[in-house]
Design a protein around this motif. Structure first.
Motif, PDB file in Angstrom:
ATOM      1  N   LEU A  83       0.885  -1.427  -0.014  1.00 28.56           N
ATOM      2  CA  LEU A  83       0.033   0.014   0.113  1.00 28.56           C
ATOM      3  C   LEU A  83       1.012   1.423   0.114  1.00 28.56           C
ATOM      4  O   LEU A  83       0.776   2.369  -0.632  1.00 28.56           O
ATOM      5  CB  LEU A  83      -0.909  -0.032   1.081  1.00 28.56           C
ATOM      6  N   LEU A 121       2.050   1.845  -3.484  1.00 23.78           N
ATOM      7  CA  LEU A 121       1.106   2.518  -4.427  1.00 23.78           C
ATOM      8  C   LEU A 121       0.977   3.917  -3.907  1.00 23.78           C
ATOM      9  O   LEU A 121       0.761   4.717  -4.861  1.00 23.78           O
ATOM     10  CB  LEU A 121      -0.325   1.819  -3.996  1.00 23.78           C
ATOM     11  N   LEU A 122       0.735   4.104  -2.815  1.00 24.50           N
ATOM     12  CA  LEU A 122       0.320   5.535  -2.410  1.00 24.50           C
ATOM     13  C   LEU A 122       1.294   6.691  -1.710  1.00 24.50           C
ATOM     14  O   LEU A 122       1.176   7.842  -1.514  1.00 24.50           O
ATOM     15  CB  LEU A 122      -0.843   5.484  -1.383  1.00 24.50           C
ATOM     16  N   ASN A 123       2.503   6.109  -1.718  1.00 25.07           N
ATOM     17  CA  ASN A 123       3.483   7.019  -1.209  1.00 25.07           C
ATOM     18  C   ASN A 123       4.860   7.047  -2.232  1.00 25.07           C
ATOM     19  O   ASN A 123       5.489   6.247  -2.288  1.00 25.07           O
ATOM     20  CB  ASN A 123       3.870   6.772   0.162  1.00 25.07           C
ATOM     21  N   ALA A 138      -3.128  10.931  -2.327  1.00 21.12           N
ATOM     22  CA  ALA A 138      -2.643   9.603  -1.956  1.00 21.12           C
ATOM     23  C   ALA A 138      -2.266   9.402  -0.397  1.00 21.12           C
ATOM     24  O   ALA A 138      -2.669   8.374   0.005  1.00 21.12           O
ATOM     25  CB  ALA A 138      -1.380   9.516  -2.763  1.00 21.12           C
ATOM     26  N   ILE A 183      -5.359   9.162   1.605  1.00 23.60           N
ATOM     27  CA  ILE A 183      -6.062   7.768   1.383  1.00 23.60           C
ATOM     28  C   ILE A 183      -5.294   6.625   2.127  1.00 23.60           C
ATOM     29  O   ILE A 183      -5.990   5.908   2.866  1.00 23.60           O
ATOM     30  CB  ILE A 183      -6.234   7.617  -0.093  1.00 23.60           C
ATOM     31  N   TYR A 184      -4.075   6.835   2.035  1.00 19.49           N
ATOM     32  CA  TYR A 184      -3.310   5.773   2.842  1.00 19.49           C
ATOM     33  C   TYR A 184      -3.571   6.049   4.415  1.00 19.49           C
ATOM     34  O   TYR A 184      -4.125   4.808   4.898  1.00 19.49           O
ATOM     35  CB  TYR A 184      -1.487   5.944   2.630  1.00 19.49           C
ATOM     36  N   LEU A 243      -7.092   4.723   5.060  1.00 13.76           N
ATOM     37  CA  LEU A 243      -7.194   3.168   4.820  1.00 13.76           C
ATOM     38  C   LEU A 243      -6.629   2.403   6.090  1.00 13.76           C
ATOM     39  O   LEU A 243      -7.368   1.436   6.685  1.00 13.76           O
ATOM     40  CB  LEU A 243      -6.524   2.659   3.861  1.00 13.76           C
TER      41      LEU A 243
END
Ligand SMILES: [Zn+2]
Lengths: 502, 348
Positions: free
Chosen positions: A491, A494-496, B161, B164-165, B168
Motif C-alpha cells: 500500500l 502504491l500511495l507514497n 494519496a 487515502i493511505y 485506509l
C-alpha cells in the motif's frame, strides 16, 4: 507540409513505421487507398494523422467492439477528445447525445450493425465526411476468413454518403480478397500499398509430436527453457486454463490463462499484468492480443492448429515488435486438423437448424415476405450460437431483392452455408499444407499472400535450418520471488512516492 | 478456514428444519423471489442475503455432500438437514464473519469496490505524476462519479494519496481481526497491477469461495465503517456517499405495487394480470417486507395484527401453523403479512 513534424507533434514519434507514410501521402493526394500493413505497424495512425489535415469528419468502420473501445480510449489518453464510438455498448442516452452533437466529433468510430439503422445514415449524411475508413477490410470478402455479411453492404453505404475518399485497411488478405475489397466498396480507381507481410525477426518453427500427452510435456519444457515473455495459443478455453494451472503448480513461471469466458475485470487485470511484466506467459485463446501493445514478446507457441494462415500470421505477429529475435512455434500431432474442422462447422448453422427454422410457420406472421424481423426467441429455441445467429439474421432479415419465396430463401441460405464451409475447409487445408511443407515456410507464406518482396532472412525457419536453442534463456531464471512484501508495504508503494526510502 | 461451511451450518440451525437446504442456496445467491426474501427476514438471515452470487448449485451440492460425509449435518427428511453436535462444535470453532451485511450492502458492494479501485489507481498515478495509463475499471458510471467527486474533495491533489493511505490504515485498524491482505493486493496503481480474485486466493492459499467471502466481508466492513463515521474519513467517505439501495422488489411484485398504488383491489389485480390470487398475496408480503410506507391495515385489522404478534412471541416460533392454531380467525395470508411487516421488531 512536413508529415514528420505532425507525427512528432501529435504522436511524439520521430519516424514513421513501414508503409505509414506512403498511405498517408496517398490519401492526402486524394486517392482511394487499400493498405495492407503487417500487424503491429500502427494502422490507426494512417487515418488519425490525415484527420489533423483534412477538414470534416473521419468515419471509421470497425467490426470488433472491444478493439474499437481500445482505440477510442487510447486516442483519448493521448489527448484527442473529439472522438466517439457508436456501437451497442452505448446506452440510449449516450447514443442520443452523440448523434445530436455528431458534428462536434472529428473521429467517429462505428460498428457495421449500426449502419443498418436508417436514422444513423441520415445523421451521417448531414456531416461532411472527408475520409471513409474500413478497418479489417478483409471481412468484406466471402473468401476472407472472417466474412461478415454486414460488411458486404459497405459499398452501398459509401454510396449513400456521397462516395467519400476511402481507406481500406487490412493486415492479411490474399490477392483474391483484396480484389473483392475494391469491388465491394465500388472503388473504381485505387492505390494499393502492400508492404511485405514478412516479419524477418520472427523465426518459424514447426515441431511434430506423436500425441497430446507428449505435446503437453513439450510445452512445459519449452515454457521453462525459452526466453520470456511469451504467449501460448489454444483453441479451447479449458486447455488454456489447464496449461496455465500446470505452469503455476510446477512453478515453471508466472502464468495466467486468458479467454473470452473470463470476467471483464479479470481480463483487464491479466492483460495489464502481462504488459507490466508481472506475468511471463499467457495461455490464451484467440481472444487475447487485440489491442495489446507489448513490444518484448519473445515467443508465440501454438498448441492447437489455427483455422487459417491469416490468423496464424496475426497471432505470431504479436511477437518481437521491438525487432529483436523472436520465435513462433507450432506443435502438431496427427489428427490436429479435426479440431478446426469441428470449430468451423459449429460456427455455421446446421442443416437441421435451417430446416427447423423454415418449418416455423410463424416466421413471417403478419408481414410481407422479406420484411420480417426474426424473433429473438427463435435463437434460443433453435439452439443457435451467437455466431450462427448473426448469419441467419443477416440473411433472413435482409434478403436480396431477387428472392422469390421462403423456399428460395432457404436454398440460398443452405448454399451460403455450404460455400462458407468449403472456404473454411480450404483454409484449414492450406494451413495443414504449410505445416507439412518440406520447403521454406516463410516463402510458402509469402506466396500465399502474393507477396513478391524477396528478402533473405537468417535464421529463417526449421526447413532452412533454424534451430531452437538460441531462443532459450541463458540462465534459467525463476520468477518466484521469495521476499514477499506485506500488505502495508504494498500500500505504501502504491500511495507514497517517497515511501520506500522512508 | 471454512467460512462457507460455517454459514451453511448456521443457516440450517436458523431454518430449524422448516425449509429445504436450497433455500440457503437461494439466500446466498440473493434470489429475488418472494419466498427467499421472506425467509431472509423470517429466519433472521438477512446478513447473508446475496453475499455469494458466484456460488453455483453444483458447488453448493458438493459442500452439502461433504458436510454429510463428515457427519456435521444429518438428514431430517428429503432435502432438509440439521447440524449434528459435531456440526455445532464446528460452528463454534469456526465463527461466522461478523461484519457481513448482505441485505444492506450486497447490491452496492460491487459498485463500492469499483469506486475504491479506480480511486486508488488514479490517486497512485497522480502521486507518481503519471497521466498515461489504462484504467482498470471500465464502468463508465464509476468514471463519471470519480470525475465529479474529485472536484468535491477538500483535499489538495498532491496530498490525496497520502491522505487515502492514512484513512485506509485508520479504517482497517477499527477491526483487528481482519486481514487487509484480501483487499490490498487486488489494488492497482502506478506500475503495479493488482491481482485478480482467483490469483489472490491462490497466493493466500485459500479456496476460492473462502477467499471470496473474506473479500465481501472486508468490503462490507469498510462500507459500514464509512457510513457510520463519515467525518473521520474525509476522502474515503465519498466512496459510500450516494450509494442508494434500490428496492428489492421482484419485477412482478413491482407491477402489483404499481396497480396497488392506483387503488385496485387484490382480486381486480389478479384479474388484470391473469395471475392467481395467492400469487398476488405473495407479492403483497414481499411489498410489506420492502416498502415501509406500505400499510397493511386494509388487509389485517389492527387488533388482529396485535394478536398475531403476541401469539408469535409467546409461541416462540415463526411457524405459521402454530400461530394459526392460536389465532384461528386469521388467515395464513394475514399472518404472513403481519410477520413480514413487523417480524424484525417482534423478534428483536
Ligand atoms: Zn525458411
Amino acid at each position: 507540409m512536413e508529415l514528420e513534424l505532425l507525427l512528432k507533434k501529435y504522436f511524439g514519434f520521430s519516424f514513421f513505421k513501414i508503409g505509414q507514410k506512403e498511405v498517408i501521402s496517398s490519401l492526402l493526394n486524394g486517392e482511394h487507398t487499400l493498405a495492407m500493413l503487417p500487424t503491429g505497424t500502427g494502422k490507426s495512425l494512417c487515418y488519425q494523422l490525415p484527420g489533423y489535415i483534412l477538414e470534416g469528419q473521419i468515419l471509421i468502420i470497425s467490426p470488433l467492439l472491444s478493439l474499437m473501445q481500445d482505440q477510442v480510449e487510447q486516442m483519448k489518453r493521448f489527448g484527442e477528445k473529439r472522438v466517439v464510438a457508436l456501437n451497442s455498448f452505448l446506452s440510449v442516452e449516450e447514443k442520443d447525445y452523440a448523434l445530436k452533437f455528431l458534428t462536434k466529433y472529428k473521429f467517429i468510430f462505428i460498428s457495421p450493425e449500426m449502419l443498418r439503422i436508417p436514422y444513423i445514415i441520415k445523421r451521417l449524411q448531414s456531416l461532411s465526411i472527408s475520409l471513409f475508413v474500413v478497418d479489417e477490410a478483409h471481412c468484406i470478402s466471402q473468401w476472407g476468413y472472417d466474412f461478415r455479411p454486414d460488411y458486404s453492404k459497405l459499398g452501398e453505404i459509401r454510396n449513400a454518403l456521397g462516395n467519400p475518399l476511402t481507406l481500406a485497411l487490412t493486415a492479411t488478405a490474399t490477392a483474391k480478397v483484396r480484389q473483392d475489397i475494391v469491388q465491394s466498396l465500388r472503388l473504381n480507381k485505387v492505390k494499393k500499398i502492400e508492404s511485405s507481410i514478412d516479419r524477418p525477426n520472427i523465426g518459424l518453427y514447426v515441431e511434430k509430436v506423436p500425441d497430446y500427452r507428449e505435446k503437453e510435456e513439450r510445452v512445459l519444457e519449452l515454457a521453462a527453457k525459452l526466453k520470456k515473455p511469451g504467449i501460448i495459443y489454444f483453441s479451447s478455453k479449458k486447455a488454456a486454463e489447464h496449461m496455465a494451472e500446470m505452469l503455476i503448480n510446477k512453478q515453471i513461471c508466472r502464468a495466467s490463462a486468458y479467454h473470452g469466458g473470463m470476467e471483464q475485470d479479470a481480463r483487464i487485470l491479466i492483460q495489464q499484468q502481462f504488459i507490466h511484466d508481472q506475468l511471463d506467459i499467457i495461455c490464451a485463446t484467440s481472444a487475447f492480443g487485440m489491442g495489446v501493445n507489448k513490444e518484448n514478446i519473445r515467443f508465440v507457441i501454438h498448441y492447437h492448429m489455427p483455422m487459417q494462415i491469416e490468423s496464424y500470421l496475426q497471432e505470431i505477429g504479436r511477437a518481437g515488435r521491438d525487432g529483436k529475435p523472436s520465435i513462433a512455434i507450432l506443435l502438431y500431432s496427427p489428427g490436429d486438423e479435426q479440431l478446426p474442422i469441428q470449430l468451423s462447422e459449429s460456427e455455421l448453422p446446421s442443416n437441421q437448424q435451417i430446416d427447423w427454422l423454415f418449418n416455423k410457420t410463424d416466421l413471417y406472421i403478419g408481414r410481407n415476405f422479406g420484411e420480417g424481423q426474426l424473433a429473438e426467441t427463435l435463437k434460443e429455441l433453435g439452439g443457435f450460437s451467437e455466431v450462427q445467429w448473426r448469419i441467419v439474421e443477416e440473411l433472413v432479415n435482409r434478403p436480396p431483392q431477387d428472392v422469390k419465396s421462403p423456399q428460395h430463401l432457404k436454398e440460398m441460405i443452405q448454399d451460403f452455408v455450404e460455400h462458407r464451409l468449403q472456404a473454411k475447409k480450404a483454409n484449414i487445408f492450406r494451413m495443414k499444407q504449410w505445416i507439412d511443407a518440406k520447403t521454406c515456410r516463410r516463402k510458402f507464406m509469402m506466396e500465399y499472400f502474393d507477396d513478391r518482396s524477396n528478402t533473405v532472412v537468417t535464421p529463417c525457419c526449421d526447413q532452412c535450418g533454424l534451430v531452437i536453442e538460441p531462443y532459450y534463456q541463458s540462465v534459467s531464471r525463476r520468477h518466484f520471488s521469495t521476499s514477499e512484501s506485506s500488505w502495508k508495504d504494498y500500500l505504501i508503494k502504491l500511495l507514497n512516492n517517497s515511501g520506500l526510502s522512508k | 478456514m471454512a467460512q462457507l461451511e460455517s454459514i451453511i451450518l448456521y443457516c440450517l440451525k436458523q431454518l430449524n428444519k422448516e425449509r429445504t437446504v436450497y433455500s440457503i442456496y437461494h439466500l446466498l445467491n440473493g434470489k429475488k423471489s418472494s419466498q427467499t426474501i421472506q425467509d431472509a427476514h423470517l429466519f433472521n438471515l438477512k446478513k447473508f442475503f446475496g453475499i455469494m452470487d458466484v456460488l453455483t448449485r453444483e458447488t453448493f451440492n458438493q459442500r452439502i455432500e461433504t458436510l454429510l460425509n463428515q457427519k456435521l449435518i444429518y438428514k431430517v427428511k428429503d432435502q432438509t438437514f440439521f447440524p449434528t453436535p459435531s456440526g455445532d462444535l464446528f460452528l463454534k470453532n469456526n465463527p461466522l464473519l461478523r461484519e457481513l451485511n448482505g441485505w444492506e450492502f450486497h447490491q452496492l458492494s460491487t459498485l463500492f469496490w469499483e469506486r475504491l479501485s479506480l480511486l486508488i489507481q488514479v490517486a497512485s498515478n497522480f502521486e507518481y505524476h503519471e497521466t498515461n495509463y489504462v484504467p482498470i475499471q471500465k464502468n463508465k458510471d464509476v468514471h463519471i462519479w470519480l470525475k465529479s467527486t474529485l472536484k468535491d474533495m477538500k483535499v489538495s491533489k498532491n496530498k490525496m494519496a497520502s491522505q487515502i493511505y492514512a484513512e485506509l490504515l485508520d479504517c482497517f485498524s477499527e477491526n483487528k481481526g481482519l486481514d487487509p491482505s484480501v483487499l490490498v493486493y487486488r489494488l492497482t496503481g502506478y506500475q503495479q497491477i493488482g491481482l485478480t480474485g482467483t490469483q489472490l486466493a491462490q497466493k493466500l492459499s485459500m479456496s476460492y469461495y473462502d477467499y471470496y467471502l473474506q473479500f465481501v466481508h472486508i468490503i462490507h466492513f469498510m462500507m459500514e465503517t464509512l457510513r457510520v463515521n463519515p467525518d473521520r474519513f474525509p476522502v474515503l467517505s465519498f466512496l459510500y456517499n450516494g450509494l442508494i439501495k434500490s428496492n428489492e422488489l421482484t419485477q412482478s411484485s413491482k407491477k402489483t405495487w404499481q396497480l396497488l398504488t392506483k387503488g385496485y383491489s387484490l382480486e381486480h389485480i389478479a384479474q388484470i394480470r391473469q395471475l392467481k390470487l395467492s400469487t398476488i398475496e405473495d407479492h403483497l408480503v414481499e411489498i410489506a417486507l420492502n416498502i415501509d410506507r406500505f400499510s397493511i391495515h386494509e388487509y389485517v385489522d389492527p387488533n388482529l395484527q396485535d394478536e398475531i404478534l403476541r401469539s408469535s412471541k409467546s409461541a416462540g416460533s415463526r411457524q405459521l401453523k402454530l400461530i394459526k392454531a392460536m389465532v384461528t380467525r386469521a388467515s395464513y395470508f394475514q399472518i404472513r403479512l403481519v410477520l413480514a411487516k413487523f417480524g424484525d421488531k417482534a423478534w428483536s
